[in-house]
Motif scaffolding. Sequence first.
Motif, short mmCIF file in Angstrom:
data_model
loop_
_atom_site.label_atom_id
_atom_site.label_comp_id
_atom_site.label_asym_id
_atom_site.label_seq_id
_atom_site.Cartn_x
_atom_site.Cartn_y
_atom_site.Cartn_z
N ASP A 30 -22.55 30.14 17.29
CA ASP A 30 -21.67 29.00 17.56
C ASP A 30 -20.22 29.41 17.72
O ASP A 30 -19.44 28.71 18.39
CB ASP A 30 -21.79 27.97 16.42
CG ASP A 30 -23.15 27.29 16.40
OD1 ASP A 30 -23.76 27.17 17.48
OD2 ASP A 30 -23.61 26.90 15.31
N THR A 32 -19.11 31.96 19.35
CA THR A 32 -18.93 32.76 20.56
C THR A 32 -19.00 31.87 21.79
O THR A 32 -19.92 31.05 21.91
CB THR A 32 -20.03 33.85 20.66
OG1 THR A 32 -19.97 34.69 19.50
CG2 THR A 32 -19.86 34.70 21.90
N THR A 33 -18.06 32.03 22.71
CA THR A 33 -18.06 31.24 23.94
C THR A 33 -18.44 32.12 25.13
O THR A 33 -18.44 33.36 25.04
CB THR A 33 -16.67 30.64 24.21
OG1 THR A 33 -15.75 31.71 24.50
CG2 THR A 33 -16.18 29.85 23.00
N THR A 34 -18.75 31.47 26.25
CA THR A 34 -19.06 32.25 27.46
C THR A 34 -17.84 33.04 27.91
O THR A 34 -17.99 34.16 28.43
CB THR A 34 -19.51 31.31 28.58
OG1 THR A 34 -18.51 30.30 28.79
CG2 THR A 34 -20.83 30.64 28.23
N ASP A 35 -16.63 32.50 27.71
CA ASP A 35 -15.43 33.24 28.07
C ASP A 35 -15.29 34.50 27.21
O ASP A 35 -14.86 35.56 27.70
CB ASP A 35 -14.18 32.36 27.90
CG ASP A 35 -14.07 31.30 28.98
OD1 ASP A 35 -14.70 31.47 30.05
OD2 ASP A 35 -13.36 30.30 28.76
N ASP A 36 -15.64 34.38 25.93
CA ASP A 36 -15.59 35.55 25.04
C ASP A 36 -16.53 36.64 25.56
O ASP A 36 -16.18 37.82 25.58
CB ASP A 36 -16.02 35.16 23.63
CG ASP A 36 -15.06 34.20 22.95
OD1 ASP A 36 -13.87 34.21 23.31
OD2 ASP A 36 -15.51 33.45 22.06
N ARG A 45 -15.10 35.05 34.51
CA ARG A 45 -15.91 33.89 34.12
C ARG A 45 -16.90 33.52 35.24
O ARG A 45 -18.04 33.15 34.97
CB ARG A 45 -14.97 32.72 33.83
CG ARG A 45 -15.63 31.52 33.18
CD ARG A 45 -14.55 30.54 32.72
NE ARG A 45 -15.14 29.45 31.95
CZ ARG A 45 -15.61 28.33 32.47
NH1 ARG A 45 -15.56 28.14 33.79
NH2 ARG A 45 -16.12 27.39 31.70
N LYS A 55 -24.89 30.47 27.66
CA LYS A 55 -24.96 31.62 26.75
C LYS A 55 -26.35 31.74 26.14
O LYS A 55 -26.76 32.83 25.75
CB LYS A 55 -23.88 31.53 25.67
CG LYS A 55 -24.02 30.39 24.68
CD LYS A 55 -22.91 30.46 23.63
CE LYS A 55 -23.03 29.30 22.63
NZ LYS A 55 -21.94 29.37 21.61
#
Length: 232
Positions: A30, A32-36, A45, A55
Amino acid sequence: MHSVPEPAAETTKSRLVSAAFALFAERGFDGTTTDDIAQRAGVGRTTFFRTFRTKEDVIFPAHEDLLERIGARLAVATPRTRDVALTEAAGIVLRHYLAEGELARARYRLVSSVPVLRAREVAGIQQYQRLFAASLTDWMAGEPDGELRAGLVAAAVVTAHNYVLRRWLRGETDTPEADFERSMEVALRQFRESPVGGEETAVVVLRTTAGLEDVVTRLRPLLEHRDEATER
């Protein structure tokens, strides 16, 4: 100024997967983002979304391919060769995970701790089971309780596979392929047809003081005569 070409598709996918699992281990799913993930992998991106939709897809990237390969193996099978086909089809999934090695174990740990991922994994298992059941239903068409038995066999195949896979993922066995062969034998044994023609086995009890070798010697001609009569 020349633009830097994007990495090859497979290389990009591998980098994204590695980056994602590293971040999941550090920050949790939770957190972690797709950008990360894209930033850690060194891609934009847009590149991330050209490779994966979400993700969650980074975690389960090979599902559709595995379903297609299983379906292709089952499609060339017949009722007479179903045991081999079922074992080889289920083995496709097992060997995929074995080839992933530590990545498969990292996925198992992650999925076990995140309910939304566990729900998606269960849905995937159900897809495998429905695929097996569909082929079995075709093979058993016209047989007594064919559809019911097809569902039972499909459930047994998936259960046998998952039993071995999870033991390997938890580090409880280092012979997963041999374990898999045994588990499939157990799973399919109870569903095999009775001998052709409904032959029954007769048990004969003899009371005699003769030794075993003498009894066998006297019975052998009778058994050979029976076999010859059967062949005629």
